[in-house]
Design a protein around this motif. Structure first.
Motif, mmCIF file in Angstrom:
data_model
loop_
_atom_site.group_PDB
_atom_site.id
_atom_site.type_symbol
_atom_site.label_atom_id
_atom_site.label_comp_id
_atom_site.label_asym_id
_atom_site.label_seq_id
_atom_site.Cartn_x
_atom_site.Cartn_y
_atom_site.Cartn_z
ATOM 1 N N LEU A 28 105.663 14.316 -32.126
ATOM 2 C CA LEU A 28 105.131 13.297 -31.219
ATOM 3 C C LEU A 28 103.613 13.327 -31.160
ATOM 4 C CD1 LEU A 28 107.634 13.547 -28.231
ATOM 5 C CD2 LEU A 28 107.708 11.996 -30.177
ATOM 6 N N ILE A 29 103.043 14.513 -31.209
ATOM 7 C CA ILE A 29 101.590 14.671 -31.124
ATOM 8 C C ILE A 29 100.896 14.236 -32.417
ATOM 9 C CG2 ILE A 29 99.726 16.384 -30.952
ATOM 10 C CD1 ILE A 29 101.648 17.931 -29.023
ATOM 11 N N ASN A 30 101.551 14.488 -33.551
ATOM 12 C CA ASN A 30 100.910 14.272 -34.853
ATOM 13 C C ASN A 30 101.175 12.910 -35.482
ATOM 14 O OD1 ASN A 30 99.686 16.871 -34.979
ATOM 15 N ND2 ASN A 30 101.663 17.749 -35.557
ATOM 16 N N ASN A 31 101.936 12.052 -34.797
ATOM 17 C CA ASN A 31 102.238 10.719 -35.339
ATOM 18 C C ASN A 31 102.101 9.669 -34.246
ATOM 19 O OD1 ASN A 31 103.577 11.501 -38.150
ATOM 20 N ND2 ASN A 31 104.468 12.863 -36.621
ATOM 21 N N ASP A 32 101.906 8.408 -34.669
ATOM 22 C CA ASP A 32 101.819 7.351 -33.659
ATOM 23 C C ASP A 32 103.229 6.954 -33.217
ATOM 24 O OD1 ASP A 32 102.919 5.305 -35.382
ATOM 25 O OD2 ASP A 32 100.957 5.102 -36.323
ATOM 26 N N ASP A 33 103.290 6.174 -32.142
ATOM 27 C CA ASP A 33 104.588 5.855 -31.535
ATOM 28 C C ASP A 33 105.524 5.093 -32.465
ATOM 29 O OD1 ASP A 33 103.911 7.166 -29.257
ATOM 30 O OD2 ASP A 33 103.398 5.382 -28.100
ATOM 31 N N GLN A 34 104.977 4.188 -33.258
ATOM 32 C CA GLN A 34 105.827 3.418 -34.163
ATOM 33 C C GLN A 34 106.515 4.323 -35.185
ATOM 34 O OE1 GLN A 34 103.890 0.169 -36.178
ATOM 35 N NE2 GLN A 34 105.741 -0.459 -37.256
ATOM 36 N N VAL A 35 105.747 5.235 -35.764
ATOM 37 C CA VAL A 35 106.308 6.190 -36.731
ATOM 38 C C VAL A 35 107.332 7.081 -36.040
ATOM 39 C CG1 VAL A 35 105.787 8.174 -38.207
ATOM 40 C CG2 VAL A 35 104.281 6.178 -38.230
ATOM 41 N N ASN A 36 107.000 7.532 -34.828
ATOM 42 C CA ASN A 36 107.919 8.398 -34.082
ATOM 43 C C ASN A 36 109.238 7.703 -33.768
ATOM 44 O OD1 ASN A 36 106.289 10.700 -33.944
ATOM 45 N ND2 ASN A 36 105.177 9.929 -32.168
ATOM 46 N N LEU A 37 109.153 6.439 -33.356
ATOM 47 C CA LEU A 37 110.373 5.704 -33.017
ATOM 48 C C LEU A 37 111.270 5.500 -34.233
ATOM 49 C CD1 LEU A 37 109.028 3.039 -30.489
ATOM 50 C CD2 LEU A 37 110.640 4.875 -30.011
ATOM 51 N N GLN A 38 110.663 5.164 -35.366
ATOM 52 C CA GLN A 38 111.450 5.006 -36.594
ATOM 53 C C GLN A 38 112.115 6.322 -36.989
ATOM 54 O OE1 GLN A 38 108.763 3.362 -39.574
ATOM 55 N NE2 GLN A 38 109.548 1.304 -39.200
ATOM 56 N N CYS A 39 111.355 7.393 -36.882
ATOM 57 C CA CYS A 39 111.854 8.724 -37.222
ATOM 58 C C CYS A 39 113.008 9.121 -36.311
ATOM 59 C CB CYS A 39 110.709 9.735 -37.114
ATOM 60 S SG CYS A 39 111.239 11.458 -37.232
ATOM 61 N N LEU A 40 112.826 8.974 -35.004
ATOM 62 C CA LEU A 40 113.843 9.382 -34.042
ATOM 63 C C LEU A 40 115.102 8.519 -34.137
ATOM 64 C CD1 LEU A 40 111.545 10.095 -30.953
ATOM 65 C CD2 LEU A 40 112.536 11.756 -32.542
ATOM 66 N N SER A 41 114.910 7.225 -34.394
ATOM 67 C CA SER A 41 116.060 6.328 -34.561
ATOM 68 C C SER A 41 116.893 6.742 -35.770
ATOM 69 C CB SER A 41 115.587 4.879 -34.740
ATOM 70 O OG SER A 41 114.969 4.406 -33.572
ATOM 71 N N THR A 42 116.203 7.108 -36.850
ATOM 72 C CA THR A 42 116.902 7.536 -38.067
ATOM 73 C C THR A 42 117.643 8.849 -37.830
ATOM 74 O OG1 THR A 42 115.177 6.468 -39.393
ATOM 75 C CG2 THR A 42 116.629 8.000 -40.535
ATOM 76 N N LEU A 43 116.999 9.771 -37.121
ATOM 77 C CA LEU A 43 117.649 11.050 -36.795
ATOM 78 C C LEU A 43 118.905 10.825 -35.957
ATOM 79 C CD1 LEU A 43 114.551 13.288 -35.973
ATOM 80 C CD2 LEU A 43 116.138 13.591 -37.891
ATOM 81 N N CYS A 44 118.818 9.896 -35.010
ATOM 82 C CA CYS A 44 119.983 9.576 -34.170
ATOM 83 C C CYS A 44 121.137 9.065 -35.035
ATOM 84 C CB CYS A 44 119.607 8.515 -33.136
ATOM 85 S SG CYS A 44 118.608 9.144 -31.762
ATOM 86 N N THR A 45 120.818 8.221 -36.004
ATOM 87 C CA THR A 45 121.848 7.686 -36.895
ATOM 88 C C THR A 45 122.478 8.796 -37.730
ATOM 89 O OG1 THR A 45 120.687 5.563 -37.046
ATOM 90 C CG2 THR A 45 122.299 6.048 -38.763
ATOM 91 N N LEU A 46 121.646 9.680 -38.282
ATOM 92 C CA LEU A 46 122.146 10.780 -39.115
ATOM 93 C C LEU A 46 123.117 11.670 -38.336
ATOM 94 C CD1 LEU A 46 118.861 11.890 -40.962
ATOM 95 C CD2 LEU A 46 120.786 10.636 -41.953
ATOM 96 N N LEU A 47 122.707 12.083 -37.140
ATOM 97 C CA LEU A 47 123.541 12.983 -36.340
ATOM 98 C C LEU A 47 124.779 12.288 -35.792
ATOM 99 C CD1 LEU A 47 120.787 14.987 -34.403
ATOM 100 C CD2 LEU A 47 121.937 15.577 -36.533
#
Length: 198
Positions: A28-47
């Motif tokens: 969260l600290i090292n990326n902007d919100d748009q990148v974070n949201l895409q990343c977290l959404s993808t992680l949610c799908t994977l799990l």
């Protein structure tokens, strides 16, 4: 300061859950919100896919050369460290895999990631959207409470039915035992016709 709440949850000797929180904070600290949201959404799908079909081997792999994975997941700095913390490991330079069958742990990680994602999304909601979300959250909590009460009532009824059956069986057994002791016909005499007079 925006993600201070998450960072403050670190511990001196972090367990698996705390390690996930720590890696999430770094992302969260090292990326902007748009990148974070895409990343977290993808992680949610994977799990979520693993939890839905834990026996499906294909859902346990992350192909790093996949364009969608590169854009939506790996674009976030620090995400590979997070994946490894959650149990993923390299089976080849281009492939990650998770073998854990601890669905409770996977579900807990999904919950943490989903809550983190929602905390970012909430920052961009209007007051009206926040109010709608709060009402939905309240209604969901009420539905869960209603369901819990129904389940408790059904459990009580089932237990009461068991007790009633047990009591009925106790009442019937003495009557059955008494019936077995009665010798029907014990005092009956064999019928003999009277002698005929000549």
């Amino acid at each position: 300061q925006k993600y201070r709440r998450i960072s403050e949850r670190k511990m001196v000797s972090p367990g698996q859950e705390e390690q996930v929180q720590e890696k999430l904070s770094e992302i969260l600290i090292n990326n902007d919100d748009q990148v974070n949201l895409q990343c977290l959404s993808t992680l949610c799908t994977l799990l979520s896919n693993i939890l839905k079909k834990p026996q499906e081997e294909k859902f346990r792999f992350v192909k790093k050369s996949n364009p969608g994975i590169q854009k939506k997941l790996l674009a976030a700095k620090g995400v590979e460290e997070l994946l490894k913390t959650m149990g993923y490991f390299e089976v080849s330079p281009e492939m990650l895999k998770i073998e854990s069958n601890n669905l409770k742990e996977i579900n807990q990680n999904l919950k943490i990631i989903r809550e983190t994602k929602e905390s970012i999304e909430d920052q961009y909601l209007t007051e009206e959207q926040k109010a709608v979300k709060e009402r939905e959250k309240k209604r969901l909590a009420e539905l869960k409470e209603e369901q819990k009460k129904k389940e408790e009532t059904m459990t009580k009824l089932a237990n009461q039915m068991k007790l009633d059956r047990a009591d009925k069986e106790k009442e019937e057994k003495p009557a059955e035992a008494k019936a077995k002791d009665i010798k029907f016909g014990a005092n009956l005499k064999k019928f003999e016709p009277p002698p005929q007079s000549r």
